[in-house]
Each structure stands twice: as structure tokens, then as C-alpha cells.
Design a protein around this motif. Structure first.
Motif, mmCIF file in Angstrom:
data_model
loop_
_atom_site.group_PDB
_atom_site.id
_atom_site.type_symbol
_atom_site.label_atom_id
_atom_site.label_comp_id
_atom_site.label_asym_id
_atom_site.label_seq_id
_atom_site.Cartn_x
_atom_site.Cartn_y
_atom_site.Cartn_z
ATOM 1 N N VAL A 133 0.790 -1.264 -0.126
ATOM 2 C CA VAL A 133 0.129 -0.008 -0.048
ATOM 3 C C VAL A 133 0.775 1.260 0.089
ATOM 4 C CG1 VAL A 133 -1.816 -0.996 1.093
ATOM 5 C CG2 VAL A 133 -0.252 0.007 2.364
ATOM 6 N N GLY A 134 2.311 1.146 0.145
ATOM 7 C CA GLY A 134 2.833 2.154 0.072
ATOM 8 C C GLY A 134 4.382 1.996 0.257
ATOM 9 N N ALA A 135 5.420 2.968 -0.403
ATOM 10 C CA ALA A 135 6.795 2.645 -0.573
ATOM 11 C C ALA A 135 7.497 3.814 -0.613
ATOM 12 C CB ALA A 135 7.033 1.766 -1.945
ATOM 13 N N CYS A 136 8.800 3.758 -0.327
ATOM 14 C CA CYS A 136 9.604 4.948 -0.308
ATOM 15 C C CYS A 136 10.941 4.669 -0.594
ATOM 16 C CB CYS A 136 9.261 5.880 1.135
ATOM 17 S SG CYS A 136 10.269 7.265 1.129
ATOM 18 N N LEU A 137 11.564 5.175 -1.451
ATOM 19 C CA LEU A 137 12.944 5.194 -1.853
ATOM 20 C C LEU A 137 13.689 6.127 -1.062
ATOM 21 C CD1 LEU A 137 14.911 3.800 -3.948
ATOM 22 C CD2 LEU A 137 14.822 5.860 -5.394
ATOM 23 N N THR A 138 14.650 5.622 -0.057
ATOM 24 C CA THR A 138 15.247 6.224 1.085
ATOM 25 C C THR A 138 16.653 5.819 0.883
ATOM 26 O OG1 THR A 138 13.409 5.947 2.370
ATOM 27 C CG2 THR A 138 15.295 6.242 3.599
ATOM 28 N N ASP A 139 17.604 7.252 1.145
ATOM 29 C CA ASP A 139 18.975 7.030 1.152
ATOM 30 C C ASP A 139 19.374 7.102 2.762
ATOM 31 O OD1 ASP A 139 19.382 6.885 -1.536
ATOM 32 O OD2 ASP A 139 20.182 8.829 -1.600
ATOM 33 N N GLN A 140 20.273 6.102 3.105
ATOM 34 C CA GLN A 140 20.641 6.328 4.456
ATOM 35 C C GLN A 140 22.067 7.030 4.520
ATOM 36 O OE1 GLN A 140 20.653 2.617 6.719
ATOM 37 N NE2 GLN A 140 22.264 3.342 7.901
ATOM 38 N N GLN A 141 21.905 8.065 5.373
ATOM 39 C CA GLN A 141 23.141 8.826 5.575
ATOM 40 C C GLN A 141 23.862 8.893 6.758
ATOM 41 O OE1 GLN A 141 21.797 12.094 2.217
ATOM 42 N NE2 GLN A 141 22.132 12.840 4.174
ATOM 43 N N SER A 142 24.988 9.344 7.136
ATOM 44 C CA SER A 142 25.439 9.439 8.569
ATOM 45 C C SER A 142 24.810 10.310 9.499
ATOM 46 C CB SER A 142 27.029 9.739 8.526
ATOM 47 O OG SER A 142 27.100 11.098 8.074
ATOM 48 N N ASP A 143 24.023 11.015 8.829
ATOM 49 C CA ASP A 143 23.322 12.067 9.700
ATOM 50 C C ASP A 143 21.721 11.917 9.494
ATOM 51 O OD1 ASP A 143 22.840 13.321 7.289
ATOM 52 O OD2 ASP A 143 23.201 15.439 7.921
ATOM 53 N N GLY A 144 21.293 11.020 8.960
ATOM 54 C CA GLY A 144 19.855 11.005 8.905
ATOM 55 C C GLY A 144 19.191 10.229 7.603
ATOM 56 N N LEU A 145 18.036 10.146 7.422
ATOM 57 C CA LEU A 145 17.398 9.521 6.227
ATOM 58 C C LEU A 145 16.962 10.582 5.096
ATOM 59 C CD1 LEU A 145 15.110 6.683 8.222
ATOM 60 C CD2 LEU A 145 17.451 6.558 7.181
ATOM 61 N N SER A 146 17.114 10.252 4.113
ATOM 62 C CA SER A 146 16.886 11.298 2.988
ATOM 63 C C SER A 146 15.895 10.548 2.038
ATOM 64 C CB SER A 146 17.976 11.809 2.052
ATOM 65 O OG SER A 146 17.481 12.598 0.966
ATOM 66 N N MET A 147 14.513 11.008 2.239
ATOM 67 C CA MET A 147 13.347 10.617 1.537
ATOM 68 C C MET A 147 13.545 11.003 0.095
ATOM 69 S SD MET A 147 10.306 10.882 4.550
ATOM 70 C CE MET A 147 9.409 9.937 3.555
ATOM 71 N N ILE A 148 13.785 10.138 -0.905
ATOM 72 C CA ILE A 148 13.995 10.404 -2.327
ATOM 73 C C ILE A 148 12.701 10.581 -2.979
ATOM 74 C CG2 ILE A 148 15.058 9.878 -4.311
ATOM 75 C CD1 ILE A 148 17.140 10.637 -2.144
ATOM 76 N N TYR A 149 11.854 9.559 -2.829
ATOM 77 C CA TYR A 149 10.473 9.484 -3.357
ATOM 78 C C TYR A 149 9.610 8.535 -2.806
ATOM 79 C CZ TYR A 149 7.109 10.479 -6.790
ATOM 80 O OH TYR A 149 5.881 10.750 -7.548
ATOM 81 N N SER A 150 8.474 9.044 -2.227
ATOM 82 C CA SER A 150 7.582 8.106 -1.702
ATOM 83 C C SER A 150 6.145 8.083 -2.570
ATOM 84 C CB SER A 150 7.213 8.447 -0.169
ATOM 85 O OG SER A 150 6.637 9.860 -0.131
ATOM 86 N N PHE A 151 5.562 7.049 -2.561
ATOM 87 C CA PHE A 151 4.328 6.819 -3.201
ATOM 88 C C PHE A 151 3.449 5.684 -2.400
ATOM 89 C CE2 PHE A 151 7.372 4.355 -5.186
ATOM 90 C CZ PHE A 151 6.873 2.916 -5.242
ATOM 91 N N TYR A 152 2.114 5.897 -2.775
ATOM 92 C CA TYR A 152 1.256 4.956 -1.832
ATOM 93 C C TYR A 152 -0.234 4.966 -2.763
ATOM 94 C CZ TYR A 152 -0.166 9.627 -0.440
ATOM 95 O OH TYR A 152 -0.540 10.997 -0.703
ATOM 96 N N ASP A 153 -1.085 4.030 -2.142
ATOM 97 C CA ASP A 153 -2.322 3.735 -2.774
ATOM 98 C C ASP A 153 -3.084 5.164 -2.405
ATOM 99 O OD1 ASP A 153 -4.876 3.082 -3.383
ATOM 100 O OD2 ASP A 153 -4.453 0.840 -3.103
ATOM 101 N N PRO A 154 -3.745 5.776 -3.374
ATOM 102 C CA PRO A 154 -4.478 7.174 -3.142
ATOM 103 C C PRO A 154 -5.817 7.028 -2.853
ATOM 104 C CG PRO A 154 -4.030 7.006 -5.368
ATOM 105 C CD PRO A 154 -3.198 5.646 -4.804
ATOM 106 N N GLU A 155 -6.230 5.812 -3.163
ATOM 107 C CA GLU A 155 -7.720 5.539 -3.015
ATOM 108 C C GLU A 155 -8.155 4.408 -2.031
ATOM 109 O OE1 GLU A 155 -8.712 4.364 -7.017
ATOM 110 O OE2 GLU A 155 -8.390 6.407 -7.857
ATOM 111 N N LEU A 156 -7.280 4.192 -1.063
ATOM 112 C CA LEU A 156 -7.403 3.279 -0.184
ATOM 113 C C LEU A 156 -8.166 3.994 0.925
ATOM 114 C CD1 LEU A 156 -6.938 0.102 0.397
ATOM 115 C CD2 LEU A 156 -4.877 0.735 1.558
#
Length: 248
Positions: A162-185
Motif C-alpha cells: 500500500v506504500g513505498a519510499c525510496l530512501t537514502d541512509q546517510q550518517s546524519d539521517g534519512l533522505s526521502m528520495i521519493y514516496s508513493f502510496y495507494d491514493p484510493e484506499l
């Protein structure tokens, strides 16, 4: 970076194109390639001064006479969900969440297509095919995960994605590159907000101080949600400074 791995990056500037956020404006980007053993360190250094990653490229806006796009990040240690966010966390606490290696799947691509068609029908990503999506996910020179959000499994069979996110892991945090999800749920309203909340809590549990949310434009309705995660900081000419807002 070590002297052996460091090479001063070459930067390039794109031609002006229509701005997707501000009518009547044009956008231009400055970018550089991420490659070699120092790609991760370079990506992090550039991220702290407002760059974002797309595949093996780091970029940021470089528009003539416009500085509306501002990098924003959430301070994870100080974050406290408000009442609405707490209800959202509770309502979605049954979702099964997993951090997967950056490998694209047909299920992810189908979900993203539904998301784009419903939320960004005129966006530039709408023409992506499965190969474009695979490139977006798999062409990464840094530590990257696909965080998947699924309905509860039944008899050992994984629930629907129902959802997913492409995420980079860095030494100082998480960088959310792109997220998407089911918009009609209907039973899962607020999934986009929940995905950000999960990243903030995930980063805090890992003792990572920040979650990078990309660019925010003050007054742009499409960006308003990014300042609902407080406290947050925005990047200014004087460095990172608190975001002051009543929209929380």
C-alpha cells in the motif's frame, strides 16, 4: 574523504524549463555526477547544502531571480507527533514494514502508476515505464533502501503493498528520495503522512538526527504538508535555521 578517493566534482547547469510549482516561472538546476568510492561522502556533503539525489546525480535548483525552493529537514530527537499524527500512527500500526534492498518490482511499479495517475496526472514522471522505474530505484551509488508498507499477512502470504519510499541512509539521517502510496484506499487515509512519521521514528531509533524531506516552497499548497512535522529546519544563506509556522 581521503585524498586518494576525492576528485573535485564538475558541475553543470540545465537549460531553463517551465517550473512545475510556480506558474509563469522557469526552473534551472545545477548538478554533478556521483561516482567512484567517494560517491557516498560527496552525496552527504552536497545534501547538507541543499542538493538532492536522483540516480547517480546530485542536483539543486539554480533559478534566475528565484529562491523559492528551500531544503527542509525534521529534527528527529525533538519531534513529538501532534494529536492528528498520533491517531494516524495508531490507525496504521498494523502495517507490516520492511526495508528492502533497492531492487524494483512489478508490484511497486504498479502502485506508483496508480499514485501518479491520481495525484500527479500532469507531472513529468507520468510517462515513466517499468525500465525508467527500475533505473530510478536501482541506479544508486549510495546506501539506499526501498521501505515497503504492506497490509497484514494472512496465513504466511504477504499482504498487499500500500506504500513505498525510496530512501537514502546517510550518517546524519534519512533522505526521502521519493514516496508513493495507494491514493484510493479509504481505510488508509493519510498514508503519505504516515510514511514520513515512520521515517522520523525510524531515524530516531537509529540515533540519526535528521530526516530530509526535499524542497519546500512557502505558500505552495502542494508543499504545505512538509512543515507539519515539527521541529524542522530550513536551509538559508546563513545555514540551517528553524522553520517558523503555525501550520502544524
Amino acid at each position: 574523504m581521503s585524498d586518494q578517493s576525492f576528485r573535485f566534482p564538475r558541475f553543470f547547469v540545465t537549460a531553463p524549463t517551465p517550473c512545475p510549482y510556480l506558474p509563469g516561472k522557469t526552473e534551472r538546476k545545477i548538478f554533478t555526477e556521483l561516482r567512484g568510492p567517494g560517491a557516498g561522502e560527496l552525496n552527504e556533503a552536497l545534501g547538507r547544502i541543499g542538493f538532492r539525489r536522483s540516480q547517480n546525480v546530485a542536483y539543486r535548483p539554480s533559478c534566475d531571480n528565484c529562491h523559492a525552493c528551500v531544503s527542509i529537514r525534521v529534527i528527529t530527537d525533538a519531534f513529538e507527533p501532534n494529536a492528528t499524527q498520533r491517531r494516524l500512527l495508531k490507525r496504521n500500526s498494523d502495517l507490516e514494514i520492511s526495508a528492502c534492498r533497492p531492487w524494483s518490482t512489478e508490484e511497486q511499479f504498479a502502485l506508483m502508476q496508480r499514485y501518479l495517475a491520481a495525484r500527479h496526472p500532469a507531472g513529468g514522471m507520468n510517462g515513466m515505464d517499468a525500465f525508467d522505474y527500475a533505473d530510478m530505484v536501482e541506479q544508486t551509488p549510495v546506501t539506499t533502501w526501498v521501505i515497503e508498507y504492506r497490509e497484514p499477512s494472512v496465513d504466511g502470504v504477504p499482504g498487499a503493498l500500500v506504500g513505498a519510499c525510496l530512501t537514502d541512509q546517510q550518517s546524519d539521517g534519512l533522505s526521502m528520495i521519493y514516496s508513493f502510496y495507494d491514493p484510493e484506499l479509504a481505510s488508509r487515509k493519510g498514508l503519505g503522512t504516515f510514511i514520513i512519521l515512520d521515517h522520523v521514528l525510524r531515524a530516531r531509533a537509529a540515533r540519526l538526527p535528521y530526516v530530509y524531506l526535499g524542497y519546500w516552497i512557502d505558500g505552495c499548497d502542494r508543499m504545505r504538508y512538509k512543515v507539519r512535522f515539527q521541529p524542522a529546519e530550513r536551509l538559508t544563506a546563513a545555514g540551517w535555521r528553524p522553520v517558523e509556522t503555525t501550520d502544524n
